[in-house]
Every structure is written in C-alpha cells, then in structure tokens.
Design a protein around this motif. Structure first.
Motif, short mmCIF file in Angstrom:
data_model
loop_
_atom_site.label_atom_id
_atom_site.label_comp_id
_atom_site.label_asym_id
_atom_site.label_seq_id
_atom_site.Cartn_x
_atom_site.Cartn_y
_atom_site.Cartn_z
N LEU A 160 0.82 -1.21 0.00
CA LEU A 160 0.00 0.00 0.00
C LEU A 160 0.85 1.26 0.00
N ASN A 161 2.09 1.17 0.48
CA ASN A 161 2.97 2.34 0.43
C ASN A 161 3.28 2.74 -1.01
N LYS A 162 3.30 1.75 -1.90
CA LYS A 162 3.55 2.02 -3.32
C LYS A 162 2.25 2.02 -4.12
N CYS A 163 1.11 1.89 -3.44
CA CYS A 163 -0.20 1.81 -4.09
C CYS A 163 -0.19 0.74 -5.18
N ARG A 164 0.25 -0.46 -4.83
CA ARG A 164 0.45 -1.51 -5.82
C ARG A 164 0.08 -2.88 -5.25
N ILE A 165 -0.57 -3.69 -6.08
CA ILE A 165 -0.83 -5.09 -5.77
C ILE A 165 -0.23 -5.90 -6.91
N ASP A 166 0.71 -6.79 -6.61
CA ASP A 166 1.34 -7.64 -7.61
C ASP A 166 0.78 -9.05 -7.50
N PHE A 167 0.12 -9.50 -8.56
CA PHE A 167 -0.45 -10.83 -8.62
C PHE A 167 0.48 -11.77 -9.38
N GLY A 168 0.37 -13.06 -9.13
CA GLY A 168 1.08 -14.04 -9.93
C GLY A 168 1.81 -15.10 -9.16
N LYS A 169 1.93 -14.96 -7.86
CA LYS A 169 2.66 -15.94 -7.06
C LYS A 169 1.77 -16.64 -6.04
N GLY A 170 0.48 -16.33 -6.05
CA GLY A 170 -0.43 -16.94 -5.09
C GLY A 170 -0.34 -16.36 -3.70
N ASP A 171 0.33 -15.19 -3.58
CA ASP A 171 0.50 -14.61 -2.24
C ASP A 171 -0.48 -13.47 -1.96
N VAL A 172 -1.46 -13.27 -2.86
CA VAL A 172 -2.53 -12.30 -2.62
C VAL A 172 -3.83 -13.09 -2.50
N GLY A 173 -4.44 -13.01 -1.34
CA GLY A 173 -5.74 -13.64 -1.14
C GLY A 173 -6.83 -12.67 -1.56
N ILE A 174 -7.92 -13.21 -2.09
CA ILE A 174 -9.07 -12.39 -2.47
C ILE A 174 -10.30 -13.05 -1.88
N GLY A 175 -11.05 -12.31 -1.12
CA GLY A 175 -12.25 -12.86 -0.52
C GLY A 175 -13.44 -11.93 -0.70
N VAL A 176 -14.61 -12.52 -0.85
CA VAL A 176 -15.85 -11.75 -0.92
C VAL A 176 -16.30 -11.47 0.51
N ILE A 177 -16.56 -10.23 0.80
CA ILE A 177 -17.07 -9.86 2.11
C ILE A 177 -18.59 -9.98 2.04
N GLU A 178 -19.11 -10.94 2.75
CA GLU A 178 -20.54 -11.19 2.70
C GLU A 178 -21.28 -10.35 3.73
N ASN A 179 -22.59 -10.34 3.60
CA ASN A 179 -23.49 -9.65 4.53
C ASN A 179 -23.32 -8.14 4.51
N THR A 180 -22.94 -7.59 3.34
CA THR A 180 -22.97 -6.14 3.21
C THR A 180 -24.30 -5.78 2.57
N THR A 181 -24.87 -4.67 2.95
CA THR A 181 -26.23 -4.34 2.50
C THR A 181 -26.29 -3.45 1.27
N ASP A 182 -25.29 -2.61 1.06
CA ASP A 182 -25.40 -1.64 -0.03
C ASP A 182 -24.36 -1.79 -1.12
N SER A 183 -23.50 -2.78 -1.01
CA SER A 183 -22.46 -2.95 -2.02
C SER A 183 -21.89 -4.36 -1.98
N ALA A 184 -21.25 -4.72 -3.09
CA ALA A 184 -20.46 -5.96 -3.12
C ALA A 184 -19.04 -5.55 -2.80
N GLN A 185 -18.39 -6.28 -1.92
CA GLN A 185 -17.03 -5.90 -1.51
C GLN A 185 -16.08 -7.08 -1.60
N LEU A 186 -14.88 -6.78 -2.09
CA LEU A 186 -13.79 -7.75 -2.14
C LEU A 186 -12.68 -7.28 -1.23
#
Length: 97
Positions: free
Chosen positions: A4-30
């Motif tokens: 976040l210090n570099k405002c960057r997410i690097d994908f490709g090594k399996g070290d970034v998890g992505i999850g759906v945040i459930e039970n939100t009422t006004d938006s879909a969130q990841l």
C-alpha cells in the motif's frame, strides 16, 4: 504481494488472497490481503463456495467496493482486455496481409 505504500498489488505468485465480504447491505465488496504463497485457485462457477475460510489479516486489507453490477462488469472487461493484450495475443500467430 500488496504494498500500500507504493499503491500496488502484484499478482502471480499466489500470495494475494481475495475474498468476498458477505453480509454487506449496499455494495459488493472484495478484500485483497497478503497470504503465504500457494497454488492459484480459480472459481469456475460463481455459485461455488470455496470452503469456509475465515479471513485473518496481519495488516489492513485493500477493499474494492461496488455499488452496482455494471461496475463489476467494467472491471472484469478491462481485466479480460489486459489478459488478452499481455498473454493471449502474444501467443497467437501474427496476421499478415
């Protein structure tokens, strides 16, 4: 890896998890969060529930929030374009006239 210090997410090594945040009422969130490297898992069916796994964060996750489905479609379409430009089109034979 999320930096976040570099405002960057690097994908490709399996070290970034992505999850759906459930039970939100006004938006879909990841939630995007750092995890130990592992095989990359692709959900083929949106109804598939990929095992109930509690997301535990060592640091604050990066959250993407969508207030309408068209916003999700827009992100998916630009990701598909990036995939095509950077991976698919380079492996296709070049058209000659």
């Amino acid at each position: 890896m999320i930096n976040l210090n570099k405002c960057r997410i690097d994908f490709g090594k399996g070290d970034v998890g992505i999850g759906v945040i459930e039970n939100t009422t006004d938006s879909a969130q990841l939630a995007f969060y750092n995890q130990s490297a592992r095989p990359i898992h692709i959900i083929k069916n949106p109804e598939q529930i990929p095992g109930v796994e509690l997301m535990e964060f060592k640091e604050e996750p990066f959250i993407m929030s969508f207030s309408n489905p068209e916003s999700i479609d827009a992100v998916i379409s630009i990701l598909q374009r990036a995939k095509y430009i950077n991976f698919t089109s380079k492996s296709e034979p070049q058209k000659t006239e």
